[in-house]
Structures are given as structure tokens and as C-alpha cells.
Design a protein around this motif. Structure first.
Motif, PDB file in Angstrom:
ATOM      1  N   HIS A 142       0.724  -1.048  -0.204  1.00  0.00           N
ATOM      2  CA  HIS A 142       0.353   0.222  -0.203  1.00  0.00           C
ATOM      3  C   HIS A 142       1.470   1.570   0.064  1.00  0.00           C
ATOM      4  N   ILE A 181      -0.902   8.404   4.137  1.00  0.00           N
ATOM      5  CA  ILE A 181      -1.294   8.184   5.119  1.00  0.00           C
ATOM      6  C   ILE A 181      -0.923   8.914   6.234  1.00  0.00           C
ATOM      7  N   GLY A 187      -6.108   2.066  10.023  1.00  0.00           N
ATOM      8  CA  GLY A 187      -6.325   0.494   9.804  1.00  0.00           C
ATOM      9  C   GLY A 187      -4.414   0.061   9.761  1.00  0.00           C
ATOM     10  N   HIS A 188      -4.203  -1.343   9.629  1.00  0.00           N
ATOM     11  CA  HIS A 188      -3.613  -2.024  10.989  1.00  0.00           C
ATOM     12  C   HIS A 188      -2.837  -2.774   8.808  1.00  0.00           C
ATOM     13  N   PHE A 189      -1.440  -2.499   8.950  1.00  0.00           N
ATOM     14  CA  PHE A 189      -0.201  -2.062   8.266  1.00  0.00           C
ATOM     15  C   PHE A 189       1.054  -3.569   7.899  1.00  0.00           C
ATOM     16  N   SER A 214       1.685  -2.810   3.750  1.00  0.00           N
ATOM     17  CA  SER A 214       0.243  -3.062   3.029  1.00  0.00           C
ATOM     18  C   SER A 214      -0.732  -3.283   3.892  1.00  0.00           C
ATOM     19  N   ASP A 215      -1.766  -2.553   3.216  1.00  0.00           N
ATOM     20  CA  ASP A 215      -2.795  -3.271   3.849  1.00  0.00           C
ATOM     21  C   ASP A 215      -3.863  -3.899   3.656  1.00  0.00           C
ATOM     22  N   THR A 226      -6.362  -4.918   4.059  1.00  0.00           N
ATOM     23  CA  THR A 226      -7.781  -5.244   2.956  1.00  0.00           C
ATOM     24  C   THR A 226      -8.335  -4.497   1.963  1.00  0.00           C
ATOM     25  N   LYS A 227      -6.677  -3.774   1.158  1.00  0.00           N
ATOM     26  CA  LYS A 227      -6.975  -3.469  -0.220  1.00  0.00           C
ATOM     27  C   LYS A 227      -5.193  -4.214  -0.853  1.00  0.00           C
TER      28      LYS A 227
END
Length: 789
Positions: A435, A456, A513-515, A535-536, A538-539
Motif C-alpha cells: 500500500h 497515510i 488501519g492495520h498495516f 501492506s494494507d 484490506t486492499k
């Protein structure tokens, strides 16, 4: 064959250069450089055209061997000439090519016979002191004509002056006076300057090129004695133009003519006969005026230059052969059918010169296009490699200095390195669901960051200008093991740490968000770059789609890199090989002797092109090795034998610097290795040892078995290496503090190639050295075949 679909720009400076070179050709022609070739072509055209019919009115009465045997020793009593005139009373003209300056008892008898016949011409000649010798009295009452004929510098008679002026008096040539009396027409004569009255001065005028109809024997020839003895009736000579001259061997003058290719000479009377026939036929050979030749040559050369520019290299060669052939054919047709002589050797020289200039112009344009391509590449680099130098000269001139080629190659190498670097970057990104991406340079400053990462950080008020600032901001929200966390806080993670560190970062948001965070080190040119990947989870799908697009772009960039490598190999190596080959050919003396300055220039070109080729070949070796294209041809062989062979060859170079090579070579089992690549390694190490060693020193080469490895050591007594030098010793384009003792040059790529070749053999290479104590380069390769792939 002409290239289609492409307009060729005609460089104005090249046209000016063509005109200047033509001026030089005119100057050389003025000095007589082309005279020999022109004369050869002139004579050859006569022989190709062949013999023509002689005028039936012209008859030669030859004093031959038969006449000598019947009428006695030479010179004949002149009563025979009087009898001769009585026998041919019906002839229209009689011209003698026999000088009679001394008195004889028969002169009155001869004068009476000449007066009776009326149209009898006696000869005049000039001695070496420019004194005019007329026929003895009373013969001068008859018309007189000079028999003087000048040969060209090669001894061949091609022209005749129809008027000679001596002490204010005009003396016509024997042939022109015969023509005037035979036809009743006056030859238009040109009077020279007013100084013709000067004592002992001979002026020549009315030059004519003789249109020879053939070689010796082409005219009807009757023995003089046969006429004197009355073997021919007087009616046979009615309306004939009789030329009396010596034809016997050993008597009189002989001349070479264009038909004398076998060195067979022609008698002087036959030369005058050819001159007379030229006047009677009114067909002399006319030289094309100089101003027409100059204008034609300029138009010919300019059009030819433009024509050559529109052809490929192969087409130029074929067109060149056709142009030379057509030019020669046109020159011959003008000569044979229009009796126009165009000295064409300067046209042949101009065609060759224009060919060279057109090729150089196309070559220069290709190099300038290459330079413009490089200029387009340079702004696309994310950062400028410190090894890249500015190219001050573009085009063809850029090839004649090492720095110009080095600038191109270093730019290409930097571009290839950065493409490789970004490929590594993309490969790491493909292994993650990305991400955000951030890259920091070796000093810890931010080099690049993508838009999601910056968004972000902006949403969470996190600064990322440097590694230190980013780590300080991320540490509170990173979930790491204690040891890793302490390393991050102590700022030890990002300098010299190998491998990948993974952690989880929870941004408070909004939005929350958690990455996943991957921190890794990328190495370029011996320096470490720090990469942060966010890195997300969710995406993932969106990120993968974006990565695929990026990967496509990277593939296109990689293809562009390969294209540029192809340009370097085709547009640089082949022309450089041609330049070196032509300069070496000039130095060999094959085209002809060179002046000292020409030798110096040719040597400079040869040395410069040799250095450029070495640099280019080294770079292409590096590119091939790094791309995994190195193909080892492994065969069992003796490392000792290889070293002995290379020592024999390198010892000659060492002896020039009074350096002794010492060897201590152990007998080892046959080893699997690529012979040619290992020769490259050994030659490089030995030549470097000689290069950095002072005159009168020693170099030691040893071979030993060390734990199943063939160990080779090359030790010199040079200045040694500092710790800083040893750190960058095997890098590309590295320049060390130590300098060659004999002024030798280096590309800075040799040891880098050596290291990659040894590693391809599953071996190792290192150096042992200290300042002032010399250096020992040591490499090891496995002895057993099982140790190799």
C-alpha cells in the motif's frame, strides 16, 4: 538500395566541406598529381577505339633498309632526291622530313627539280641551343616547315605546335604547311606576346592534340629506292601528298605514341602523317575547358554527395562502383565519338572522397542521434550516478576522445544499474501486498515515496523526511519483539543490517488501519538503501492490480535498457573497430608512405579507438555476467599449464619495464574450468601487478593445493593498497589512489569482471596488502568436478 520512408537532412557544413575538399583536389591536379593516370586513360581510349582508315591521298616514301642497300650509304647524294622529284611529277605536294643544312654538289640540281615541281616543302629544325637550321642555299627558295615534336613527360608524343616563332619570324609546322598548300586553306594561327623578337628565344603556338589513327604501318608506305628506280609510273602519284622520311631501323628519329603499348616506336614521318590527317579530317582531340570541368566536378560531387546520403552503407558501395563505371564509360564515349578529352581522374578521386565524406556524415548523424537519445535518458534517472561525466563534444568528434565514449558508456551503465535496482525494488514489492512505499538513501534522507504512503502519513500527522524522523514516529505504534524494538529505537537497524525486518503498524486514523511493515536493505554500488513497504490487508486486490501495471512498465524499461545496450554494441563497437582497422592499415604503410605528422595522428586514433573498444568490451562483459548470460565452457585442464603459457606471454610485457616474473607452481590434478575465462582472469592479475610495480622490481606467481582448492597468488612489490582502496577494489569504474608506474591506462572494470568470473566457478578472490608493502591477489577454485554445478 535507397532507404524509403525516411527523409535525409543535408548538413550544410558537410556541403561546405565537400567544396573545400574539391578545391584541394584542384590544387593537387594543378601540381600534376593526376597527370600519370590521365595520360594512361588517354592512351587506353585510343587503343580501345582501335585503328581507323588512313587518308588515301597521304603516301609515305620511306628511306628504308632496301633503299640503303640500293642507293648506298647514308646520307644519300642529293641527286637521288632530284631524281625522286622527277619521278613523282604528278604529286600534289611533296614534304621532306630530311634535314639538309650542309651544302652538297647536287644542291642546284635538287633546287631546280623542286622549282619545277613547285609544291615542295623542306624541313627546318632547332638544335639544343635554340639555333634555327634552314635548308642550305639555294633550297630555302622553296617553302619550309619545322619538324620539331615535343614528347610529354612520359615520353609519348600526343601534341604538336603548328607554329614556332624565332626572332620575329613565324615558322609553320611541316604538317600544317602541307595542309595549307594541299587544300588552299589558311590555318588560323595565334600570335604570341610581343617579345617574339628576343634573340635565342623560341615561342610555340597553335597547340593541337593529334588524333592518331593507329600505330606504325597504318599509312601507305613505298620504298624510296623503288620510286627513284622508276618502278612506279608518274600517274600513280597524281594528286598524292607524298611525305619523304626515314623509316629504316637505326636511322632518324623514333617516337612513342598512344598506340605504343608494347613499346613499339613510330617513325617521325608517321607522326607528321597523323598530324596531317588530323588537319585534313578536321578532327583534333579537344580538351574540355578548365572552367567547364570545374563547374561539372562541383555539380557532380554535390549531387553524388546528396545521392550517397540517401543510401544505406551497402547501397553506397554498390552505387560507388556503378558511378565509377558510368563515369569511365561517359569519358570514353566523349573521346571516341565527340573527340572531347575530359581528364577524369579527378572525377574518380572526387567520387571516392565524396563517398568517405557521405559515410562520415551519416556516421556523425547517427552518433548525434545517439547523443540525443542519451540526453533523453538522463532526466529519467532518479538520481545522477557520481561516475557520469559531462560529454562536451557530440557526434563523430566525440569518438576521438576517451572521455566522450566514457560518458556514453557510464550513462548507459548507470541507467542499467538503476533499472536493475528498480527491478529489485519491484520484485520485493511483488512479494508483498503493498500500500505504501518509501525509499531512503545511504545518508538516511528520503529518496522517493508513493502517494498512498504520503496520504497515510498526512492523515496520521507522521513526518517521513528521514529514516530517523520516520522511526521516531513509527516506534510508538509498531508491534515488535523487544530486541527488534530496541534496535529500531537505537537506530541500528538501518545501517549495515542484512535481511528483512517485519512488524505490524496500527495507525490511529482516521481512518483506522492495520498495516504490515517490511523493512529491508537494498545495495547499489556498494551503498545501502533502506526500503519501507506498507501492506494494507484490506486492499490486497487493488494493490496487486497496481503492481501488475508497475511491473509492465518495468518490463518496458528493461526492454529499453536492452535496446540501448544493442545501440552501444552496434553503433559504437563496429564503427570503432573500423576506425582502428583503417588507422592500423595507414600505419602499416599499405596505402602509401605517411608523413611524421600523419603517423602521429594515425597512432593517436589507433590508441584512442583501442582504449574505447577495451572499455566497451569490459562493459558488455559486465552486462552479460550480471544478466546471468555468462556461459562457462567447462573442460578438464591443467591450471599449471595455463599459468605457464600466460607467464610466457606476459613476461615480454614485464621485460619492457625490467620487471622479473617468478613462479612456483605445484603439480595439481586436472581441474574443471573455462579456459578462455580463466585466461582473462590470469592476464588481468599479472598485467595489473606489472602495471603498478616500479621498474626493476619482482612479481611472484604461485600455485598450490589448499584444502581441495587450486589456490593462485599473484604478488607484486608495488605501493600497496589502503583500507579505503581495498573496500572498493572489486567495484565497477573504481579509481584507486595508487597509479600505474608506466603511465598505463585502465577502464576500472577489470577486477570487477575477474571477481564475477571466479564466483561463477564457485570460487573466491581476495587481496592481502598494506600501504608500502605491495599487494597479493589470491583466488581459489575447486579442484574436483563434483564441486562445480
Amino acid at each position: 538500395m535507397a532507404e524509403t520512408g525516411k527523409s535525409v537532412r543535408i548538413p550544410g557544413i558537410s556541403l561546405v566541406l565537400v567544396i573545400l575538399c574539391l578545391a584541394g583536389l584542384f590544387f593537387f591536379e594543378f601540381l600534376g598529381f593526376f597527370e600519370g593516370i590521365n595520360n594512361y586513360c588517354y592512351d587506353l581510349f585510343f587503343r580501345i577505339r582501335g585503328q581507323e582508315s588512313s587518308d588515301s591521298r597521304i603516301l609515305i616514301a620511306g628511306i628504308d633498309e632496301k633503299s640503303l642497300s640500293k642507293l648506298g650509304r647514308w646520307p644519300f647524294p642529293r641527286v637521288h632526291y632530284a631524281t625522286f622529284l622527277d619521278r613523282i611529277a604528278g604529286a600534289k605536294i611533296v614534304s621532306f622530313d630530311i634535314v639538309m643544312p650542309e651544302p652538297s654538289p647536287d644542291d642546284k640540281r635538287l633546287a631546280a627539280a623542286a622549282k619545277k615541281m613547285k609544291n615542295v616543302i623542306f624541313p627546318v629544325y632547332f638544335d639544343s641551343e635554340l639555333t634555327v637550321h634552314y635548308p642550305v642555299a639555294p633550297l630555302p627558295s622553296s617553302p619550309v616547315g619545322h619538324v620539331h615534336v615535343d614528347a610529354d613527360t612520359d615520353g609519348i608524343v600526343r601534341t604538336i605546335y603548328h607554329t614556332m616563332y624565332s626572332e620575329g619570324k613565324a615558322i609553320p609546322s611541316l604538317s600544317s604547311l602541307t595542309y595549307e598548300l594541299a587544300t588552299g586553306k589558311s590555318l588560323q594561327r595565334i600570335h604570341p606576346a610581343a617579345d617574339i623578337n628576343e634573340i635565342k628565344s623560341i615561342k610555340q603556338a597553335d597547340l593541337m592534340r593529334i588524333n592518331y589513327i593507329g600505330g606504325s604501318g597504318i599509312f601507305e608506305n613505298i620504298s624510296f629506292s623503288d620510286i627513284v628506280e622508276g618502278l612506279y609510273p608518274p600517274s600513280y602519284f597524281a594528286d598524292k601528298i607524298v611525305l619523304v622520311g626515314i623509316t629504316g631501323e637505326g636511322l632518324g628519329d623514333k617516337a612513342l605514341t598512344p598506340f605504343s603499348q608494347s613499346r613499339r616506336t613510330t617513325t617521325g614521318i608517321e607522326v607528321h602523317a597523323n598530324s596531317l590527317q588530323t588537319l585534313l579530317s578536321n578532327n583534333p582531340i579537344v580538351v574540355v575547358p578548365v572552367y567547364i570541368r570545374c563547374l561539372s566536378l562541383i555539380i557532380f560531387s554535390v549531387l553524388l554527395f546528396i545521392f550517397f546520403l540517401n543510401l544505406s552503407e551497402r547501397g553506397i558501395v554498390l552505387a560507388m562502383a556503378s558511378v565509377l563505371l558510368v563515369t569511365a564509360l561517359a569519358d570514353y564515349l566523349l573521346f571516341a565519338y565527340a573527340r572531347l578529352w575530359l581528364p577524369a581522374s579527378i572525377f574518380y578521386a572526387a567520387a571516392v572522397l565524396v563517398l568517405v565524406l557521405a559515410y562520415l556524415s551519416k556516421f556523425d548523424e547517427a552518433l548525434r542521434l545517439l547523443d540525443r537519445t542519451y540526453a533523453t535518458i538522463l532526466p529519467r534517472l532518479r538520481w545522477k550516478d557520481p561516475f557520469i561525466t559531462d560529454q562536451k563534444v557530440s557526434g563523430l568528434l566525440g569518438l576521438f576522445n576517451t572521455e566522450g565514449v566514457r560518458a556514453k558508456i557510464q550513462l548507459l551503465n548507470s541507467f542499467a544499474n538503476q533499472l536493475s535496482f528498480e527491478k529489485d525494488l519491484s520484485d520485493k514489492a511483488l512479494l508483498n501486498d503493498i500500500h505504501g512505499v518509501l525509499l531512503f538513501d545511504p545518508s538516511g534522507n528520503k529518496l522517493l515515496a508513493n502517494e498512498p504512503a504520503m496520504r497515510i502519513f498526512a492523515e496520521n500527522s507522521i513526518e517521513s523526511d528521514s529514516v530517523e524522523v520516520l522511526v521516531d514516529n513509527l516506534t510508538p505504534i509498531m508491534m515488535l519483539e523487544t530486541e527488534v524494538s530496541e534496535a529500531v529505537k537505537a537506530n541500528r537497524l538501518f545501517f549495515g543490517t542484512e535481511g528483512i525486518v517485519r512488524a505490524t503498524v496500527s495507525f490511529p486514523g482516521p481512518p483506522v488501519g492495520h498495516f504490515n511493515l517490511d523493512i529491508s536493505i537494498l545495495r547499489l554500488n556498494g551503498e545501502d538503501y533502506t526500503l519501507f513497504l506498507f501492506s494494507d490487508v484490506t486492499k490486497i486486490v487493488e494493490a496487486r492490480n497496481e503492481i501488475e501495471e508497475k511491473n509492465k512498465e518495468l518490463k518496458e524499461l528493461n526492454q529499453l535498457k536492452n535496446k540501448f545496450l544493442g545501440i552501444a554494441a552496434h553503433d559504437l563497437r563496429n564503427p570503432l573497430s573500423s576506425i582502428k582497422g583503417f588507422s592500423d592499415m595507414l600505419l602499416s604503410g599499405m596505402p602509401g608512405p605517411l608523413t611524421d605528422r600523419q603517423k602521429h595522428i594515425s597512432t593517436t586514433i589507433s590508441n584512442a579507438s583501442k582504449g574505447m573498444l577495451t572499455l566497451l568490451n569490459d562493459l558488455l562483459d559486465i552486462s552479460a555476467i550480471e544478466s546471468g548470460k555468462i556461459d562457462l565452457k567447462l573442460k578438464a585442464g591443467s591450471v599449471k599449464k595455463l599459468l605457464e603459457d600466460r607467464l610466457t606471454i606476459n613476461r615480454m610485457v614485464a621485460e619492457k619495464k625490467e620487471i622479473k616474473l617468478h613462479e612456483s607452481l605445484a603439480d595439481l590434478p586436472d581441474t574443471m574450468f573455462d579456459y578462455d575465462r580463466m585466461v582473462q582472469v590470469v592476464d588481468n592479475l599479472i598485467s595489473n601487478a606489472v602495471k603498478f610495480s616500479p621498474p626493476g622490481s619482482n612479481v611472484y606467481i604461485t600455485l598450490a593445493d589448499e584444502g581441495g582448492m587450486a589456490m593462485v597468488s599473484v604478488k607484486d612489490e608495488g605501493p600497496g593498497l589502503s583500507e579505503e582502496d581495498k573496500g572498493k577494489l572489486f567495484g565497477e569504474f573504481q579509481k584507486l589512489s595508487a597509479r600505474p608506474t608506466g603511465g598505463e591506462k585502465s577502464t576500472g572494470l577489470g577486477l570487477s569482471i575477474v571477481k564475477k568470473i571466479i564466483e561463477a566457478h564457485k570460487g573466491t578472490i581476495y587481496v592481502e596488502s598494506a600501504p608500502g608493502s605491495g599487494a597479493a591477489f589470491i583466488f581459489k577454485i575447486p579442484i574436483t568436478e563434483a564441486a562445480l554445478p
